[in-house]
Design an enzyme around this catalytic site. Structure first.
Site, PDB file in Angstrom:
ATOM      1  N   ASN A  81       0.831  -1.207   0.000  1.00 45.13           N
ATOM      2  CA  ASN A  81       0.000   0.000   0.000  1.00 45.13           C
ATOM      3  C   ASN A  81       0.863   1.254   0.000  1.00 45.13           C
ATOM      4  O   ASN A  81       0.633   2.203  -0.764  1.00 45.13           O
ATOM      5  CB  ASN A  81      -0.902   0.023   1.234  1.00 45.13           C
ATOM      6  CG  ASN A  81      -2.063  -0.951   1.148  1.00 45.13           C
ATOM      7  OD1 ASN A  81      -2.353  -1.501   0.078  1.00 45.13           O
ATOM      8  ND2 ASN A  81      -2.736  -1.169   2.260  1.00 45.13           N
ATOM      9  N   ARG A 438      -4.579   1.698 -13.765  1.00 47.62           N
ATOM     10  CA  ARG A 438      -3.249   1.897 -13.171  1.00 47.62           C
ATOM     11  C   ARG A 438      -2.608   0.588 -12.737  1.00 47.62           C
ATOM     12  O   ARG A 438      -3.201  -0.204 -12.028  1.00 47.62           O
ATOM     13  CB  ARG A 438      -3.358   2.854 -11.987  1.00 47.62           C
ATOM     14  CG  ARG A 438      -2.021   3.176 -11.333  1.00 47.62           C
ATOM     15  CD  ARG A 438      -2.202   4.184 -10.228  1.00 47.62           C
ATOM     16  NE  ARG A 438      -2.440   5.513 -10.776  1.00 47.62           N
ATOM     17  CZ  ARG A 438      -3.197   6.434 -10.169  1.00 47.62           C
ATOM     18  NH1 ARG A 438      -3.815   6.150  -9.059  1.00 47.62           N
ATOM     19  NH2 ARG A 438      -3.347   7.632 -10.708  1.00 47.62           N
ATOM     20  N   HIS A 468     -14.539   2.908 -15.904  1.00 48.95           N
ATOM     21  CA  HIS A 468     -14.377   2.169 -14.652  1.00 48.95           C
ATOM     22  C   HIS A 468     -15.631   1.389 -14.273  1.00 48.95           C
ATOM     23  O   HIS A 468     -15.615   0.591 -13.339  1.00 48.95           O
ATOM     24  CB  HIS A 468     -14.021   3.161 -13.530  1.00 48.95           C
ATOM     25  CG  HIS A 468     -13.621   2.530 -12.236  1.00 48.95           C
ATOM     26  ND1 HIS A 468     -14.396   2.618 -11.092  1.00 48.95           N
ATOM     27  CD2 HIS A 468     -12.535   1.797 -11.888  1.00 48.95           C
ATOM     28  CE1 HIS A 468     -13.800   1.972 -10.114  1.00 48.95           C
ATOM     29  NE2 HIS A 468     -12.674   1.465 -10.554  1.00 48.95           N
ATOM     30  N   TYR A 501     -12.268  -9.885  -2.485  1.00 48.81           N
ATOM     31  CA  TYR A 501     -12.884  -8.562  -2.481  1.00 48.81           C
ATOM     32  C   TYR A 501     -14.372  -8.710  -2.185  1.00 48.81           C
ATOM     33  O   TYR A 501     -15.057  -9.534  -2.795  1.00 48.81           O
ATOM     34  CB  TYR A 501     -12.736  -7.880  -3.844  1.00 48.81           C
ATOM     35  CG  TYR A 501     -11.384  -7.252  -4.106  1.00 48.81           C
ATOM     36  CD1 TYR A 501     -10.212  -7.842  -3.652  1.00 48.81           C
ATOM     37  CD2 TYR A 501     -11.279  -6.076  -4.826  1.00 48.81           C
ATOM     38  CE1 TYR A 501      -8.977  -7.278  -3.906  1.00 48.81           C
ATOM     39  CE2 TYR A 501     -10.048  -5.497  -5.094  1.00 48.81           C
ATOM     40  CZ  TYR A 501      -8.895  -6.099  -4.630  1.00 48.81           C
ATOM     41  OH  TYR A 501      -7.678  -5.539  -4.888  1.00 48.81           O
ATOM     42  N   ARG A 597     -13.990   2.471   3.837  1.00 45.25           N
ATOM     43  CA  ARG A 597     -12.813   1.624   4.037  1.00 45.25           C
ATOM     44  C   ARG A 597     -11.541   2.450   4.104  1.00 45.25           C
ATOM     45  O   ARG A 597     -10.670   2.203   4.930  1.00 45.25           O
ATOM     46  CB  ARG A 597     -12.686   0.595   2.905  1.00 45.25           C
ATOM     47  CG  ARG A 597     -11.405  -0.231   3.004  1.00 45.25           C
ATOM     48  CD  ARG A 597     -11.390  -1.353   2.002  1.00 45.25           C
ATOM     49  NE  ARG A 597     -11.477  -0.898   0.630  1.00 45.25           N
ATOM     50  CZ  ARG A 597     -10.418  -0.588  -0.130  1.00 45.25           C
ATOM     51  NH1 ARG A 597      -9.206  -0.672   0.360  1.00 45.25           N
ATOM     52  NH2 ARG A 597     -10.582  -0.201  -1.376  1.00 45.25           N
ATOM     53  N   HIS A 625     -15.188  -3.523  -0.647  1.00 44.57           N
ATOM     54  CA  HIS A 625     -15.013  -2.853  -1.927  1.00 44.57           C
ATOM     55  C   HIS A 625     -16.320  -2.330  -2.526  1.00 44.57           C
ATOM     56  O   HIS A 625     -16.303  -1.527  -3.458  1.00 44.57           O
ATOM     57  CB  HIS A 625     -14.350  -3.838  -2.911  1.00 44.57           C
ATOM     58  CG  HIS A 625     -13.860  -3.227  -4.178  1.00 44.57           C
ATOM     59  ND1 HIS A 625     -14.440  -3.473  -5.400  1.00 44.57           N
ATOM     60  CD2 HIS A 625     -12.837  -2.367  -4.416  1.00 44.57           C
ATOM     61  CE1 HIS A 625     -13.794  -2.808  -6.341  1.00 44.57           C
ATOM     62  NE2 HIS A 625     -12.808  -2.135  -5.776  1.00 44.57           N
TER      63      HIS A 625
END
Length: 714
Positions: A81, A438, A468, A501, A597, A625
């Site tokens: 992260n 990305r 997206h 997820y 989150r 998510h």
């Protein structure tokens, strides 16, 4: 757990489009807006909020109640992260500072102030991670029979084993790079682990510097038997005389560089977006450094050389107790020690897709015609729902066309294979591939070319926008005419991440949603610019305004004495317009509950501004998510799910989709999920008005509770 009742509802039933007519509609006047805007410090800084999110990840590694190997994995996740944060966010901040764009953030902080706070906070967290690893995780692993040792801790036989490994496998791969007038300082690739070697020529007495890259193709922690492991850099460092024969090895130090790896592609100037992106991917490898990590024992003269040659400031140097780069702990966490991990969990087929016990897979089309299916992954199996939906569509002779968006998918994706099969069978297949996703750009370029070669129509979305949204539409020829089958979700079409997820998805044949989806795909693939939809909110045209309008509607309901409440579940809440609308609602007395989150720029509990707002965060074995937007709506609740977070990039620079859940059962099920998440007994972190997150002592763990429900259902 199924997120809906098992009782089917006929299509067309459910929440009416508008339950109440609020006359006049609530529109905040200048005085109401001024009451919000007078709080000039009402936004928390988004970068610092992100660091507090990663601190929560670190707190999971510190939690003695969690299984040991899961704690070990959270240390690795913390590292990954932080790497991405520096590669993208810190790099972007430095770029703005260098360009002289000294505009204060919404928090009121100048870019230089934000950067200073980031570096200070990161240093504290990185040192804390190193302490947790050294003082907690390593001893606990040792007690469990898993030993992470250094070279000096190896016995004679283990050292012999490492010597053979070095001679036979590692040595042939290594490339020592000297630094002298004839050899300029080598390029140090981002996130690579390196050895800085100080040498001396015994004949001349002159000292020299060399760099050796630790090859990433080998295991980071070398197994030496009996679940004992030694860092690969220790093995290399002990055998450097073979790399530098005739030289004296004086000192060896590990270091690691993080570089700017964000992409910049000017789409308007690029005739071929694929070619432009491939060129930019090459440039990414040579981005400027933004962080230098070194072991705290590094010699001053070696550190001075690295700082000078890499061009980093003293502030950007992080001296840490080794070993550096704890991403390799994923391998330790993967060890087959099941007693040190979360109990095994297997997703199950959603009840509405498994109503008849049979060896044959359920017909997803028949099930969807009977009733909508609201999926909750990973509790509901992705393989027997979304994946099967696409695979059956590819094989079904009655299916005429498949249209789908792809943002990220797995390396061996059955979704990609099914789309290729469909195209080769003569079906019309349109795939919107977001090749600018990305860090997945290279993989998506490969899939785009593979799909094109199979005969799929591949489109790269709209210029200037990332696609997206998560939408798949199947057009099927049936006896009563053409029917559209839709899947709209909150997560990627990725079978691997679907197991870890947490996401929601809707499979439906609702005609109004189908009509909207058809317009959406026409917008993405052609010149159509229909910006209005019936059952969808679509960014960049309507999500922000649509949500703000519904928040205002809750204010009107509250003022009229009807039930009113706003509940949002998201990864990030940063957008100032949405936050200000939530502040307005709170000032009017509307309860506002946020489950976030990651980043939250809203300050809850500020007197006169956000007294009725609560913000919680849940982290655990699954990555939360899904995005949910739930409104009390005067007693007739309304809920939306989709791909959009409350961030500028999502609402202004991406194609995002929220779908209104069409039936009362689905709305109630999402409401039940939020009830459990916001229950005071549910374990979570709570945000205060100063931006500090504090973990409560709730005895109910959201994800474990949902696993238990799913098991009882099975």
């Amino acid at each position: 757990m199924s997120l809906e009742s098992l009782q089917p509802t006929a299509h067309g039933e459910g929440v009416p489009e508008e339950t109440f007519d609020v006359e006049p509609p609530y529109v905040p006047d200048h005085e109401a807006l001024a009451a919000v805007e007078k709080f000039e410090d009402r936004f928390l800084d988004r970068e610092l909020s992100w660091l507090r999110f990663n601190q929560r990840v670190l707190e999971l590694a510190e939690d003695p109640q969690l299984p040991l190997l899961e704690r070990t994995r959270f240390l690795a996740i913390f590292t990954s992260n932080l790497d991405e944060f520096f590669m993208v966010r810190v790099a972007g901040l430095k770029r703005r500072i260098a360009a002289g764009v000294a505009v204060p953030a919404a928090s009121g902080l100048m870019p230089t102030e934000v950067l200073d706070l980031i570096l200070t906070t990161t240093r504290e967290l990185s040192e804390r991670q190193a302490r947790v690893f050294r003082d907690d995780i390593v001893p606990a692993l040792s007690d469990a029979g898993i030993e992470l040792v250094r070279w000096d801790d190896l016995d004679r036989e283990e050292q012999k084993l490492c010597k053979r490994l070095f001679r036979d496998r590692v040595f042939p791969v290594l490339t020592p790079l000297a630094v002298d007038p004839a050899h300029p300082f080598p390029y140090i690739s981002g996130l690579s682990l390196n050895l800085a070697v100080l040498l001396r020529n015994p004949k001349t007495g002159k000292e020299h510097f060399a760099r050796v890259k630790v090859p990433p193709i080998f295991e980071r922690f070398v197994p030496v038997g009996n679940q004992r492991f030694v860092p690969l850099e220790d093995v290399i460092g002990e055998h450097l005389k073979r790399l530098f024969p005739g030289m004296e090895v004086l000192e060896v130090h590990t270091f690691r560089v993080t570089r700017n790896e964000d992409l910049e592609v000017e789409e308007d100037d690029a005739e071929n977006l694929l070619a432009a992106l491939e060129k930019e991917l090459l440039r990414r490898r040579f981005g400027p450094p933004v962080r230098l990590e070194v072991e705290e024992s590094i010699a001053p003269q070696v550190l001075d050389l690295l700082v000078t040659e890499l061009g980093v400031s003293d502030q950007e140097v992080f001296k840490l107790r080794g070993p550096l780069d704890l991403r390799g702990l994923h391998d330790i966490a993967d060890l087959p020690r099941h007693e040190l991990k979360y109990p095994a969990f297997l997703p199950t087929t959603h009840p509405r897709l498994a109503e008849v016990e049979s060896a044959a897979p359920v017909d997803v089309f028949k099930a969807a015609r009977r009733h909508d299916v609201l999926l909750h992954h990973p509790y509901d199996s992705f393989a027997t729902s979304v994946q099967r939906f696409i695979e059956q569509a590819a094989a079904d002779p009655h299916v005429l066309a498949i249209k789908q968006t792809l943002y990220r998918t797995s390396g061996d994706s059955p979704i990609i294979d099914a789309l290729i099969d469909a195209a080769e069978a003569g079906k019309q297949v349109l795939v919107i591939v977001e090749i600018k996703a990305r860090f997945d750009e290279q993989a998506n370029i490969r899939w785009a070319r593979k799909l094109e070669q199979a005969g799929c129509h591949v489109v790269y979305g709209l210029v200037g926008l990332k696609t997206h949204c998560k939408v798949a539409m199947v057009v099927r020829d049936e006896p009563d005419g053409i029917r559209r089958y839709l899947h709209i979700g909150t997560g990627n079409y990725n079978p691997k991440t679907s197991r870890t997820y947490e996401d929601l998805g809707l499979i439906t044949t609702n005609e109004r949603i189908g009509e909207d989806a058809a317009h959406l795909f026409n917008n993405l693939s052609g010149w159509s610019r229909n910006a209005t939809y019936d059952q969808l909110l679509v960014a960049p045209d309507s999500i922000r305004d649509g949500l703000v309008e519904r928040i205002h509607r809750e204010i009107a309901h509250h003022q009229a004495g009807r039930p009113a409440r706003v509940r949002i579940k998201a990864n990030s809440v940063v957008d100032e317009a949405v936050i200000d609308a939530l502040y307005l609602a709170s000032q009017a007395g509307v309860p506002v509950e946020l489950l976030v989150r990651g980043i939250c720029a809203l300050r809850p509990g500020v007197p006169g501004l956000s007294e009725s707002v609560t913000v919680r965060s849940v982290l655990g074995r699954f990555l939360e998510h899904s995005r949910v937007f739930w409104f009390e709506n005067g007693g007739e609740p309304e809920a939306w799910i989709g791909s959009a977070d409350m961030m500028h990039r999502n609402l202004d620079r991406r194609v995002e989709v929220l779908v209104r859940l069409p039936g009362e059962d689905e709305v109630r099920s999402v409401g039940d999920l939020l009830d459990l998440a916001f229950d005071p007994d549910t374990n979570a972190w709570l945000l205060d008005s100063d931006g500090v997150w504090t973990r409560n002592d709730g005895h109910v763990h959201l994800q474990e509770a949902l696993i238990d429900r799913q098991r009882r259902r099975r």
